[in-house]
Design an enzyme around this catalytic site. Structure first.
Site, PDB file in Angstrom:
ATOM      1  N   ASN A   1      -6.650   5.302   9.367  1.00 24.14           N
ATOM      2  CA  ASN A   1      -6.209   4.034   9.951  1.00 24.14           C
ATOM      3  C   ASN A   1      -6.096   4.060  11.469  1.00 24.14           C
ATOM      4  O   ASN A   1      -5.969   3.027  12.094  1.00 24.14           O
ATOM      5  CB  ASN A   1      -4.861   3.611   9.349  1.00 24.14           C
TER       6      ASN A   1
ATOM      7  N   GLY B   1       0.843  -1.201   0.000  1.00 24.53           N
ATOM      8  CA  GLY B   1       0.000   0.000   0.000  1.00 24.53           C
ATOM      9  C   GLY B   1       0.873   1.244   0.000  1.00 24.53           C
ATOM     10  O   GLY B   1       0.581   2.235  -0.664  1.00 24.53           O
TER      11      GLY B   1
ATOM     12  N   CYS C   1       6.147   3.696  16.473  1.00 25.54           N
ATOM     13  CA  CYS C   1       7.237   3.455  17.399  1.00 25.54           C
ATOM     14  C   CYS C   1       8.520   3.775  16.648  1.00 25.54           C
ATOM     15  O   CYS C   1       8.867   3.085  15.703  1.00 25.54           O
ATOM     16  CB  CYS C   1       7.207   1.986  17.807  1.00 25.54           C
TER      17      CYS C   1
ATOM     18  N   SER D   1      -4.098  -2.550  -0.292  1.00 25.16           N
ATOM     19  CA  SER D   1      -3.060  -3.508   0.068  1.00 25.16           C
ATOM     20  C   SER D   1      -3.722  -4.827   0.473  1.00 25.16           C
ATOM     21  O   SER D   1      -4.770  -4.820   1.121  1.00 25.16           O
ATOM     22  CB  SER D   1      -2.322  -2.894   1.263  1.00 25.16           C
ATOM     23  N   ALA D   2      -3.099  -5.968   0.116  1.00 32.47           N
ATOM     24  CA  ALA D   2      -3.759  -7.263   0.363  1.00 32.47           C
ATOM     25  C   ALA D   2      -3.784  -7.664   1.836  1.00 32.47           C
ATOM     26  O   ALA D   2      -4.717  -8.316   2.290  1.00 32.47           O
ATOM     27  CB  ALA D   2      -3.061  -8.358  -0.443  1.00 32.47           C
ATOM     28  N   HIS D   3      -2.755  -7.262   2.592  1.00 34.87           N
ATOM     29  CA  HIS D   3      -2.646  -7.850   3.941  1.00 34.87           C
ATOM     30  C   HIS D   3      -3.651  -7.281   4.938  1.00 34.87           C
ATOM     31  O   HIS D   3      -3.736  -7.767   6.062  1.00 34.87           O
ATOM     32  CB  HIS D   3      -1.212  -7.778   4.470  1.00 34.87           C
TER      33      HIS D   3
HETATM   34  N1  PLP Z   1      -2.323   3.493   4.159  1.00 36.43           N
HETATM   35  C1  PLP Z   1      -3.041   3.179   5.238  1.00 36.43           C
HETATM   36  C2  PLP Z   1      -4.266   3.967   5.554  1.00 36.43           C
HETATM   37  C3  PLP Z   1      -2.662   2.110   6.054  1.00 36.43           C
HETATM   38  O1  PLP Z   1      -3.386   1.802   7.135  1.00 36.43           O
HETATM   39  C4  PLP Z   1      -1.495   1.379   5.709  1.00 36.43           C
HETATM   40  C5  PLP Z   1      -1.010   0.293   6.570  1.00 36.43           C
HETATM   41  O2  PLP Z   1      -1.168   0.339   7.779  1.00 36.43           O
HETATM   42  C6  PLP Z   1      -0.795   1.745   4.558  1.00 36.43           C
HETATM   43  C7  PLP Z   1      -1.224   2.804   3.812  1.00 36.43           C
HETATM   44  C8  PLP Z   1       0.429   1.007   4.135  1.00 36.43           C
HETATM   45  O3  PLP Z   1       0.128  -0.231   3.558  1.00 36.43           O
HETATM   46  P1  PLP Z   1       1.259  -1.355   3.502  1.00 36.43           P
HETATM   47  O4  PLP Z   1       1.395  -1.899   4.885  1.00 36.43           O
HETATM   48  O5  PLP Z   1       0.750  -2.367   2.528  1.00 36.43           O
HETATM   49  O6  PLP Z   1       2.503  -0.693   3.024  1.00 36.43           O
END
Ligand code: PLP
Length: 385
Positions: A146, A69, A327, A194-196
């Site tokens: 997030n 992502g 962190c 993002s897949a995870h």
């Molecule tokens: N954008 C948001 C809103 C996210 O919550 C995250 C991951 O926590 C990311 C981007 C980054 O994604 P990735 O962990 O696949 O790099």
């Protein structure tokens, strides 16, 4: 262990793993190879692309596979603003957008808005910013935050961007799986995920790039129509597509379950509020992604709560949650999102981000609340001693 950190990552669904395994063993071909093994890998990649595109209401040529992502976000920003133009974004974005934004800001090429107390930026703020700066070429606002779950008014913002001829990117990492995206109707030019976060593997992301939008690649190479070089992560791509397919099929059930778990958390939150906990997540269900609830603890009688100790104590009691804040160098920094929302440093350093997922139960929520209340009460008592 009660795992309530799904906004950080989710376990891989066994159905996703099953789909991936052949491409980690016998079907190991390189999609660029001309022989049968290569062609089979190519078919798998293109089938995955078509399946994601069709679920999003997009064209396969509009889907680019990336390594995360974060990379999708970086490709959107750098791809459009490589040499010129200004970025408009918010101080509550994920670091994947905020770090490139701060970098551009150093050369006067980013406008970073402070979000409203709910955590998102309003269409009015965007409209004012666009009127004030004709250099803005790209606006980037996350679909859902997030750390606190608040949802951005993307339709309103998209209308402002369209009036000013400005491109719009959205980081939909925390929304995909719970929101039914129809890109034929959602007027964004670029969208990352993002897949995870949807029970797929780590290390695979998607950037939707609307047909006709030209981007400068971060990594030059022949793959992905020249938009992202590097031999494709075939197993990851297959896993991403399967995770996305399952999430789309089960979306309504997942949404109902996330809402029910959120209500259970809010119903049982009073003891934490009695201990100085502030519900940072908007209470209105229509303004949030239901899988994220954030409670932050301000100082009581001048004594702050140590956010890192809070998370570690919960971990020792078998509950995995996150502070939301990053962190760095071993120390827990206050959350930039909570600071941007107007909370003080102490409160922004002592937050509990509870994020639910597929397998959580009411019993787990009740146990988490019980444990959190005991831990916070004990920490407050020790701080006062
Ligand atoms: N954008 C948001 C809103 C996210 O919550 C995250 C991951 O926590 C990311 C981007 C980054 O994604 P990735 O962990 O696949 O790099």
């Amino acid at each position: 262990m009660i795992y309530l950190d799904h906004a950080a990552t989710t376990p891989v669904d066994p159905r996703v793993l099953d789909a991936m395994l052949p491409f980690l063993s016998e079907s190991f071909g390189n999609p660029s190879s001309v022989h049968g093994m290569g062609r089979r890998a190519r078919v798998a990649v293109e089938d995955a692309r078509s399946s994601i595109a069709s679920a999003l209401g997009a064209e396969p040529s509009e889907i680019v596979f990336t390594g995360s992502g974060t990379e999708s976000d970086a490709l959107a920003v750098s791809g459009l603003l490589h040499t010129q133009g200004t970025l408009l974004t918010s101080a509550a974005e994920h670091e994947a957008i905020l770090k490139p934004a701060r970098h551009l800001e150093a050369s006067g090429r980013a406008v970073i808005l402070e979000p409203s107390p709910s955590g998102s930026v309003t269409a009015d703020q965007v409209s004012t910013a666009l009127r004030g700066n004709p250099e803005i070429r790209l606006a980037s606002f996350m679909y859902a935050n997030n750390e606190v779950g608040s949802v951005t008014d993307l339709q309103g913002i998209a209308a402002c961007c369209a009036r000013h001829g400005v491109m719009l990117h959205t980081d939909a990492v925390q929304a995909v799986g719970l929101v039914d995206f129809d890109l034929a109707r959602l007027p964004v030019d670029l969208l990352s995920f993002s897949a995870h976060k949807i029970n797929g593997p780590k290390g695979i992301g998607v950037l939707f790039i609307r047909g006709g939008v030209e981007i400068d690649p971060l990594i030059r190479g022949a793959q992905e129509r020249g938009r992202r070089g590097g031999t494709e992560n075939v197993a990851g791509i297959v896993g991403m597509a399967r995770a996305f397919e399952i999430a789309s099929q089960e979306r309504l059930d997942r949404l109902q379950q996330a809402l029910a778990l959120r209500r259970r958390i809010l119903d049982g939150i009073a003891p934490l509020q009695d201990l100085g906990g502030v519900l940072v997540t908007p209470e209105d269900e229509s303004q949030v992604m239901p899988h994220i609830v954030n409670v932050a603890f301000g100082p009581v009688e001048g004594r702050a709560l140590d956010g890192e100790m809070l998370i570690l104590n919960l971990d020792m009691e078998g509950v995995a949650v996150s502070a939301g804040s990053a962190c760095s160098s071993g120390a827990l920094e206050p959350s930039h999102v909570l600071l941007a929302m107007g909370l003080d440093r102490e409160t922004s350093s002592a937050a509990l981000r509870i994020s639910t997922g597929l397998h959580n139960t009411f019993d787990e929520i009740d146990r988490m609340l019980e444990v959190a209340t005991t831990v916070v009460r004990r920490m407050r008592r020790l701080a006062a001693a």
